[in-house]
Design a protein around this motif. Structure first.
Motif, PDB file in Angstrom:
ATOM      1  N   ARG A 160       0.830  -1.197   0.000  1.00 46.09           N
ATOM      2  CA  ARG A 160       0.000   0.000   0.000  1.00 46.09           C
ATOM      3  C   ARG A 160       0.874   1.261   0.000  1.00 46.09           C
ATOM      4  O   ARG A 160       1.842   1.356   0.742  1.00 46.09           O
ATOM      5  N   GLN A 175       0.680   5.693   0.013  1.00 47.04           N
ATOM      6  CA  GLN A 175      -0.174   6.845   0.244  1.00 47.04           C
ATOM      7  C   GLN A 175       0.678   8.094   0.419  1.00 47.04           C
ATOM      8  O   GLN A 175       1.656   8.082   1.161  1.00 47.04           O
ATOM      9  N   GLU A 235      -4.034  -4.999  -6.861  1.00 49.10           N
ATOM     10  CA  GLU A 235      -4.086  -3.816  -7.727  1.00 49.10           C
ATOM     11  C   GLU A 235      -5.141  -2.797  -7.285  1.00 49.10           C
ATOM     12  O   GLU A 235      -4.993  -1.610  -7.491  1.00 49.10           O
ATOM     13  N   ARG A 236      -6.194  -3.307  -6.630  1.00 50.43           N
ATOM     14  CA  ARG A 236      -7.217  -2.376  -6.166  1.00 50.43           C
ATOM     15  C   ARG A 236      -6.668  -1.386  -5.140  1.00 50.43           C
ATOM     16  O   ARG A 236      -7.174  -0.294  -4.969  1.00 50.43           O
ATOM     17  N   TRP A 237      -5.678  -1.849  -4.371  1.00 49.33           N
ATOM     18  CA  TRP A 237      -5.189  -1.058  -3.245  1.00 49.33           C
ATOM     19  C   TRP A 237      -3.965  -0.234  -3.612  1.00 49.33           C
ATOM     20  O   TRP A 237      -3.400   0.457  -2.781  1.00 49.33           O
ATOM     21  N   THR A 238      -3.553  -0.334  -4.856  1.00 47.71           N
ATOM     22  CA  THR A 238      -2.355   0.355  -5.280  1.00 47.71           C
ATOM     23  C   THR A 238      -2.754   1.521  -6.167  1.00 47.71           C
ATOM     24  O   THR A 238      -3.251   1.315  -7.274  1.00 47.71           O
ATOM     25  N   PRO A 239      -2.580   2.737  -5.685  1.00 47.45           N
ATOM     26  CA  PRO A 239      -3.036   3.898  -6.448  1.00 47.45           C
ATOM     27  C   PRO A 239      -2.531   3.872  -7.890  1.00 47.45           C
ATOM     28  O   PRO A 239      -1.344   3.662  -8.131  1.00 47.45           O
ATOM     29  N   GLY A 240      -3.424   4.086  -8.816  1.00 50.16           N
ATOM     30  CA  GLY A 240      -3.051   4.201 -10.218  1.00 50.16           C
ATOM     31  C   GLY A 240      -2.746   2.890 -10.909  1.00 50.16           C
ATOM     32  O   GLY A 240      -2.427   2.890 -12.093  1.00 50.16           O
ATOM     33  N   ALA A 241      -2.835   1.785 -10.192  1.00 52.61           N
ATOM     34  CA  ALA A 241      -2.493   0.486 -10.801  1.00 52.61           C
ATOM     35  C   ALA A 241      -3.511   0.132 -11.885  1.00 52.61           C
ATOM     36  O   ALA A 241      -4.667   0.536 -11.806  1.00 52.61           O
ATOM     37  N   GLU A 278     -11.714   6.280  -2.266  1.00 56.52           N
ATOM     38  CA  GLU A 278     -11.541   5.258  -3.310  1.00 56.52           C
ATOM     39  C   GLU A 278     -10.677   4.131  -2.723  1.00 56.52           C
ATOM     40  O   GLU A 278     -10.001   4.325  -1.708  1.00 56.52           O
ATOM     41  N   PHE A 279     -10.686   3.004  -3.393  1.00 56.15           N
ATOM     42  CA  PHE A 279      -9.804   1.923  -2.926  1.00 56.15           C
ATOM     43  C   PHE A 279      -8.374   2.424  -2.764  1.00 56.15           C
ATOM     44  O   PHE A 279      -7.690   2.116  -1.801  1.00 56.15           O
ATOM     45  N   GLY A 280      -7.939   3.228  -3.726  1.00 54.87           N
ATOM     46  CA  GLY A 280      -6.530   3.637  -3.743  1.00 54.87           C
ATOM     47  C   GLY A 280      -6.198   4.824  -2.867  1.00 54.87           C
ATOM     48  O   GLY A 280      -5.045   4.998  -2.488  1.00 54.87           O
ATOM     49  N   HIS A 281      -7.191   5.648  -2.550  1.00 55.30           N
ATOM     50  CA  HIS A 281      -6.903   6.844  -1.764  1.00 55.30           C
ATOM     51  C   HIS A 281      -7.980   7.110  -0.731  1.00 55.30           C
ATOM     52  O   HIS A 281      -9.140   7.303  -1.084  1.00 55.30           O
ATOM     53  N   GLY A 282      -7.570   7.126   0.506  1.00 49.13           N
ATOM     54  CA  GLY A 282      -8.454   7.508   1.583  1.00 49.13           C
ATOM     55  C   GLY A 282      -7.932   8.771   2.236  1.00 49.13           C
ATOM     56  O   GLY A 282      -8.546   9.828   2.170  1.00 49.13           O
ATOM     57  N   GLU A 315      -8.547   9.669  -7.989  1.00 50.24           N
ATOM     58  CA  GLU A 315      -8.374   9.417  -9.422  1.00 50.24           C
ATOM     59  C   GLU A 315      -9.644   9.616 -10.252  1.00 50.24           C
ATOM     60  O   GLU A 315      -9.577   9.725 -11.470  1.00 50.24           O
ATOM     61  N   THR A 355      -9.419   3.612 -13.229  1.00 52.20           N
ATOM     62  CA  THR A 355      -8.563   2.484 -12.822  1.00 52.20           C
ATOM     63  C   THR A 355      -9.290   1.648 -11.773  1.00 52.20           C
ATOM     64  O   THR A 355     -10.259   2.114 -11.168  1.00 52.20           O
ATOM     65  N   PRO A 356      -8.805   0.427 -11.517  1.00 55.52           N
ATOM     66  CA  PRO A 356      -9.408  -0.361 -10.423  1.00 55.52           C
ATOM     67  C   PRO A 356      -9.302   0.360  -9.084  1.00 55.52           C
ATOM     68  O   PRO A 356     -10.201   0.288  -8.259  1.00 55.52           O
ATOM     69  N   SER A 357      -8.189   1.071  -8.870  1.00 55.86           N
ATOM     70  CA  SER A 357      -8.000   1.726  -7.578  1.00 55.86           C
ATOM     71  C   SER A 357      -8.829   2.998  -7.438  1.00 55.86           C
ATOM     72  O   SER A 357      -8.920   3.565  -6.354  1.00 55.86           O
ATOM     73  N   TYR A 414     -16.145   1.686   0.537  1.00 54.91           N
ATOM     74  CA  TYR A 414     -16.567   1.947   1.925  1.00 54.91           C
ATOM     75  C   TYR A 414     -17.694   2.974   1.990  1.00 54.91           C
ATOM     76  O   TYR A 414     -17.938   3.552   3.041  1.00 54.91           O
TER      77      TYR A 414
END
Lengths: 673, 673
Positions: A340, A342, A667-673, B169-173, B180, B198-200, B205
C-alpha cells in the motif's frame, strides 16, 4: 540488510507420529508455499522441539479448514465449526495429549502445539477443539483413573461423545474455590447428587453446552457424610441420544457473543441430578466402597490446587493461541504495508510505501520483535510442560513454577495480542475493517482470551504470589485471602530461579558491565541486567511493604495491588527476554542469528522505553540514556525494514491461511495500478 | 465523599426548537429515569449551551430505538437501521444543520449534539444518519448553492431521497487530493462526465451505496477545457425508482464488516456517466454558462482545503460518538463493578465488591475522569463551531484553528474510546463478552472511528502542522508533501493561541508558582504549567529539528515523525486540560465543583503518570515527585469510589439506553443471591 530470494519449502519431514483418529489426509502435503530462504531459516530457528510437528501441520492442513467465511450467521458458524472439528481429528491434530493406551501420544507439549497450529485458522474451531479435547478430555485424563480413561476417552477421540467443561458459574469465575454447585454423596443409593442451589450457581459460558455436549465434567463442592471436601469433578451425562436434556437438567444458550460465534456456549442448571459414584474423577480424592472419603493428598486446599494444576495446559494453549493471533494480524498488516502506498513526497517517484513511514514501522516492527520473544518463551514453556510430565518423580516446586509462568505468559501475551490485533486493524485503515480482509474476526475472537482460562489481573496476582513465596507456598489461586494471609508472614522468597539459562545470563551481564554506558546500548547483558534489576527492586520493595504494614489485611493487600501487578509484569518481562537470549545463544553465527539479535534488541529497548518512567525515577537510566534508547529503536526499525517480509514469513503463518482478500487482489489497493 | 439520594429527573425543558421532519413524538416524554441528585447536577454542569437539547433527547427518545438486538444478521441489521432512521427524523434528531429556508435550524453545533445523542444508542443508526444528513446533506448545504439547496435538501430531510458521500476510493483515503475519479466537462453537451479510470479509483466503503442510496456526492478531479482544477464534488444519481443502478454505474457491496452491520457500505464504479453541469456543487468553484471555470478562491490547493474544511463537523461528530461509546461502556462496567463481588477477605463479611479493588478502580476511575475532560473539550469545540458559523465575517485563522482542534480531538478521543471500551469489556469478564450485556457491539462498532473521517496518524500530523504554522499556512492536509515543504522554511509559529481561557490559565499557573513543590501536587496551576511547558518544549525542538536539517526532505520529515506526533498529542492534552479547568471555573462552589475538581486532578495526574518518562527525562519532575503522583492517583481513586454511581449518571447515559441484560438481572451475578 537485504532480502533473500524466494524459494519453495523443503520437503516436509513426515516422520512425525500421529495420534489415534488420524486418517490418510494427515500426511498429505496439500499446500505449496512460496517463501524466502531467510523466512524459512527463521522458522527453523524458532521451531524448537516441536518444529517438525508445526511443519507437518503447515504442509498438510488445507487452507479451507483454516479460513471461515466471516459473514456466517451464528447457526451457520456453529455448523461449520462442528463439521470442521471432525476434519481436524482426521488430520491428527486432536489426540496427542491422551494416554498411549487409548491411542494418544501422552505428549502434553505436542497437544499445545496442535492447539497452536489450529489457532492459525479459525479460533472458534480452535476453542471448540480445546474445550472438548483439552479441557474435558484433559480432566478425564488427569483427574480420572483407569475406568474413566477406558470408558470415556475412546468416544471422546472419535467425537462419538462430545464433552464440556462445567467449571464457571454465573456467580464465580475467578474464585473457583467458592463454586456453589454441590456434589452430595448419597450413601443409600451409592450415587452422587449434583445440584445448583441458587441462581448464581448455574453453570455459564460452558462451551458446547448450548447444543453439542452430551456429557459434562462438572466442578462442585463434594459433600460426603455431611462433610465438605472442597471442589471435585464428576462426569454428568447431559443429553440423551436424541439430543434432549436428561431429567433434572436445564440447558440454556448464552447466545450471541463478541466473537467465537462457532462455539455454542451455554448454561447448565442441575436439579438433584443423580449419577453413580464411579462418575467422580477420583485420582486425587474419591469415595471408597464403604462410602468414606479418601485422598492421598492431605488438606482440601492443597488437593484443590493440585487438581487446578491441571489447568496449566489450558493456559499455555490460550497464550499460544493469542500469540498466533498477533502473528497472523502482523503478517496481514505488514504484507499490506509493503504494498500500500499513500501520499507523494518531494523528489520521490510515486507515492510512499506505508512501511517506509517511521510511524508505521513503529506500529509493526517492535510488535514483530515482541512476537519473536514470545515464540521463544512459549517454546520453553511447552517443552518444560512435557519434560516435567515425563519425569518419573514429580517435582512439585518445578510444577508450581511452571504453573506460575504459564499464568504469567497467558496474561501478558493475551494483553499483547489484543493490543496488537487492534493496531494491525487500524494500520490497514478502512480495508482492515472489512471482514474479508481477515483482521476483524481474528480480533473479535481473540478478545476473550484476556478473560477466559483465568482473568489476567487475577493471573498476574498468582505470579506475584509465586515470586514472593519462591513457589513453596503456592496452595492458593488469586486469591485475596491467600495473598493477604501470606502478606502477614512474608518470607521474602527467592529472587531468581536456578535455571539452565542462568550461566548464560550471568556471562552476558558480566560482559556488559565491563563496558562504559555509551557502548552498552546494544549489549544483551545491559538489557538483561536492567530487566533483572527492576524485577528485584520491585519485588523486594513489595515484600517489605507487605511485611511492615499492620492493621486490616485486605487494606494492606489492596493498597499495594498496583505494586503486586507491577512485580508480576516485570518478572514476566525478564523471563521472556532471557528465553529470547537463550534461544539466540543456541544458534550458529550468521544472518539468521544477526536478524534475531536485532529483533531481541528491539524487543528489549522497546520494553525499556515503554517503562522509561520507572527506570528514570529509580535512577536506573539517565535522561540522556532514555533519549538514546528512543533513537536506537528508530534506527533498528530502519535496519529491519528491508527484511520485513522475511520476518513475517519467519513467524510461520502460511499466506494461504491468512484469509485476507486484499492480499490476493493488490491492484485495487495500489493507487493508479 | 458520600452518595446523594436518588430522585426523579426534573421536568424536561421542552422549549427546544425542532427542525423540519419532527412529529409529535419529538416532545413526548417517554422515559422516566431514576437518578441521584448529584448525578443530575453533574449532568447540568457538563451540559453547556446544548444541555437542554440533550435533556430533551434523553426524555423523548424511546429505549427501543437506542438498543438494537446484537444478534441480528447483516440483512436484518440493515433493515432495522433503515426503519430506525425514519423514526429518528420524526424525533427531530436529523435536520438541525440544514438551512432555515429548507426547514432546518442552521445550527451546526446542534447537529453535532443530535449526532452525539443518537450515538448513545445503536452506532449503525448513528453512522447511517451521519452519512445521509451530515456528510451528504452537509456537502449539499455547504458546497452547493441555492438551486442545490432547494432541489435536494427537502427530499433529503424527508428521506425520499437517500444520499451517500462518495469520497474515498480503494486507492486513496487519507490523500484526498490524489483521488483518481475524473469529472470532465463536456462543452458540447454541457454535461459533466464522471468516470473511474482504474481499479483503484473505484469508490469504496461508501455508506448506503450497497443498498439504499439513490444519489451520491462524488469527489473527483474537475477537468474543464483540458485543464484540471483539483478536487470538486458533483451530485450523481445512482439508482432508478426501482432501486436498479442507472446506466454506467456499477454498485458493489463491501459485505460483512468488523461492526456497524446496519450500515450498507459499498463500492461505486462510474463508466462515463453524464450529469448536467448544474449538478456540480459550485459554491467555491464552478463552470459558467460560457463553459469557463470560475472560482472566488485563487489557487487549487487553497480552494481544495476550503472545501475540505466542511469536513470539520464530521470529525467533531465522530469524536462525540467515540466519547459517548466510552461513557456508555464505563457506565455499564462501573454499574457492574458496584454489584459484582469476587473473593472473600479476612475479617470481611461476604465477598469483596469489584470496585473496592484498587486495580479495578485504576481501570475505571481515571477513564471516567478523562471522559469528563473530553465532555468539556467537546462542548467548547461544538459551541465554537456554531459561533464561527454565526459570524457575519469569516475568520479564516480561527476556522483553521477549529479544524485543527477537531482533527486532534477526533484522533485522541477515538484512541481513548477504543482503549476504554476494551478495558470495560474485560472488566466485566465473561459477562462482558456476551453480546446481551451491551459492550461487544459497542466496541466493534466504535472501532472504525479510529480510521474513518481521517486516519488518526494523519490527523495528528495535521495538528502538528497547524501548530508549526500558527494556522496561517494550513493549505494542506496530512500531507507529507506539505509538511516537508513546510519543514524547509519553518517559521516557528506561535505557541499559545490567545483564547478566552488564557487569563484563567495564567492566573492558576501564577498561583501554583508561589507554592513549594511539596504543596503543588493538587494545584491546577501546576498541572497546567506542566502540560504547557511540555507542549512548548516538544514543539520548539521539533521546529528546530526540521529547520536545521538539510538533505532529503522526506527523510527529514520521516526521521522526526514520532516527534511530530508527540507534538500533536501534547498539544491536545493541554487543550483538553484547559477546557476542563475553564469549565470548572464557571461553576459555583459546592459539591459538584468539588467532585469535578477531583476528577480534573485525576485526569491531569493520570496523564502526567502515563508520560512520566518524558517529564523525568526532561527534568520537569523529580523521581520523588513521580512516585508522589502515583500515590496521589491511588488516593483520588479511593476518594471518588463512593460517588462512582453518581459519576456515571453524570456522564449522561440513561440506564435504559445501556442495553445490558446483566444490569437488569443482578441476582445471577451476585454470589449466593
Amino acid at each position: 540488510m537485504t532480502a533473500s530470494s524466494p524459494t519453495r519449502t523443503p520437503a516436509v519431514d513426515t516422520d512425525v507420529t500421529l495420534p489415534a483418529g488420524a486418517t490418510d489426509q494427515a500426511t498429505e502435503v496439500s499446500t505449496e508455499e512460496r517463501i524466502t530462504e531467510l523466512g524459512e531459516a527463521l522458522r527453523r530457528a524458532t521451531g524448537g522441539r516441536y518444529g517438525p510437528a508445526r511443519d507437518l501441520a503447515r504442509a498438510s492442513v488445507p487452507a479451507d479448514l483454516m479460513v471461515r467465511d466471516p459473514g456466517l450467521t451464528l447457526p451457520e458458524a456453529r455448523e461449520w465449526t462442528r463439521q470442521a472439528l471432525r476434519r481436524l481429528v482426521g488430520l491428527g491434530m486432536a489426540g496427542s495429549g491422551f494416554p498411549v493406551a487409548q491411542g494418544g501420544l501422552d505428549d502434553l507439549g505436542r497437544s499445545c502445539v496442535d492447539f497452536e497450529m489450529t489457532a492459525h485458522g479459525d479460533l472458534s474451531l480452535t476453542v471448540k477443539s480445546g474445550v472438548h479435547f483439552g479441557l474435558y478430555g484433559g480432566a478425564v485424563t488427569s483427574l480420572g483413573t483407569a475406568w474413566h480413561h477406558e470408558t470415556f476417552i475412546p468416544p471422546a477421540i472419535s467425537l462419538e461423545q462430545v464433552g464440556c467443561y462445567a467449571m464457571t458459574e454465573f456467580g464465580h469465575g475467578s474464585d473457583v474455590a467458592s463454586l456453589e454447585t454441590t456434589l452430595t454423596y448419597d450413601e443409600e443409593t451409592d450415587e452422587i447428587v449434583v445440584h445448583s442451589p441458587t441462581p448464581s450457581s448455574v453453570k455459564s459460558y460452558i462451551g458446547a453446552a448450548a447444543e453439542d455436549a452430551s456429557i459434562a465434567a462438572v466442578y462442585g463442592q463434594l459433600v460426603v457424610g455431611g462433610t465438605s471436601h472442597g471442589v471435585h469433578v464428576v462426569l454428568v451425562p447431559l443429553r440423551d441420544e436424541a439430543g434432549e436434556p436428561l431429567p433434572g437438567i436445564t440447558l440454556g444458550d448464552n447466545g450471541h457473543k463478541g466473537g467465537l460465534l462457532g462455539v455454542d456456549n451455554g448454561t447448565i442448571r442441575f436439579d438433584q441430578v443423580r449419577v453413580p459414584r464411579r462418575m467422580l474423577l477420583n485420582r486425587y480424592g474419591g469415595i471408597d466402597d464403604t462410602g468414606v472419603y479418601v485422598s492421598d493428598i492431605e488438606g482440601d486446599s492443597k488437593r484443590f490446587f493440585t487438581m487446578l494444576g491441571t489447568l496449566v495446559r489450558g493456559r499455555i494453549c490460550v497464550a499460544e493461541g493469542a500469540a498466533v493471533s498477533a502473528r497472523k494480524a502482523l503478517s496481514i498488516a505488514t504484507r499490506y504495508a509493503l504494498r500500500r502506498r499513500q501520499f507523494g513526497a518531494p523528489d520521490r517517484e510515486g507515492e510512499v510505501v506505508l512501511l517506509d513511514y517511521l510511524a508505521h514501522q513503529r506500529k509493526l516492527l517492535p510488535a514483530i520483535a515482541t512476537s519473536y520473544a514470545y515464540m521463544f518463551a512459549l517454546n520453553e514453556c511447552v517443552e518444560r510442560l512435557q519434560e516435567l510430565h515425563e519425569m518419573p518423580e514429580k517435582d512439585l516446586v518445578a510444577q508450581r513454577e511452571l504453573e506460575t509462568r504459564a499464568a504469567g505468559l497467558k496474561a501478558v501475551i493475551t494483553r499483547f495480542a489484543n493490543d496488537t490485533n487492534q493496531v494491525c486493524r487500524e494500520a490497514c485503515g478502512g480495508a482492515g475493517y472489512l471482514s474479508e480482509n481477515g483482521l476483524t474476526t481474528l480480533r473479535a475472537d481473540a478478545d476473550v482470551f484476556a478473560t477466559f482460562e483465568g482473568d489476567n489481573t487475577v493471573l498476574l496476582q498468582l505470579v506475584a504470589k509465586g515470586l514472593l513465596t519462591g513457589y513453596k507456598e503456592m496452595w492458593g489461586d488469586l486469591d485475596v485471602r491467600g495473598m493477604v494471609q501470606f502478606a502477614a508472614r512474608s518470607i521474602g522468597g527467592q529472587f531468581v530461579e536456578a535455571t539452565s539459562v542462568r550461566p548464560l545470563v550471568d556471562r552476558l551481564v558480566a560482559a556488559a558491565a565491563r563496558r562504559s554506558e555509551d557502548e552498552t546500548l546494544l549489549e544483551r547483558g545491559w538489557h538483561l541486567s536492567m530487566f533483572a534489576d527492576r524485577e528485584r527492586h520491585v519485588l523486594e520493595t513489595l515484600a517489605t511493604r507487605l511485611r511492615k504494614s499492620s492493621g486490616d489485611a485486605f487494606e494492606t493487600f489492596n493498597n499495594a495491588q498496583d505494586h503486586v501487578l507491577l512485580a508480576a509484569r516485570t518478572h514476566m518481562d525478564r523471563v521472556v527476554l532471557e528465553a529470547f537470549a537463550a534461544g539466540i545463544d543456541a544458534l550458529e553465527e550468521g544472518t539468521v542469528r544477526d536478524v534475531l539479535e536485532r529483533l531481541c534488541t528491539l524487543y528489549a529497548l522497546s520494553s525499556i522505553e515503554a517503562d522509561s518512567g520507572w527506570f528514570l525515577s529509580h535512577n536506573r537510566m539517565s535522561p540522556a540514556r532514555a533519549k538514546a534508547v528512543t533513537a536506537q529503536i528508530n534506527k533498528l526499525c530502519g535496519e529491519l525494514r528491508p527484511v520485513a517480509l522475511e520476518l513475517v514469513e519467519g513467524m510461520g503463518v502460511p499466506e494461504a491461511w491468512l484469509g485476507s482478500a486484499m492480499l490476493t487482489d493488490p491492484e485495487r489497493w495500489t493507487p493508479g495500478a
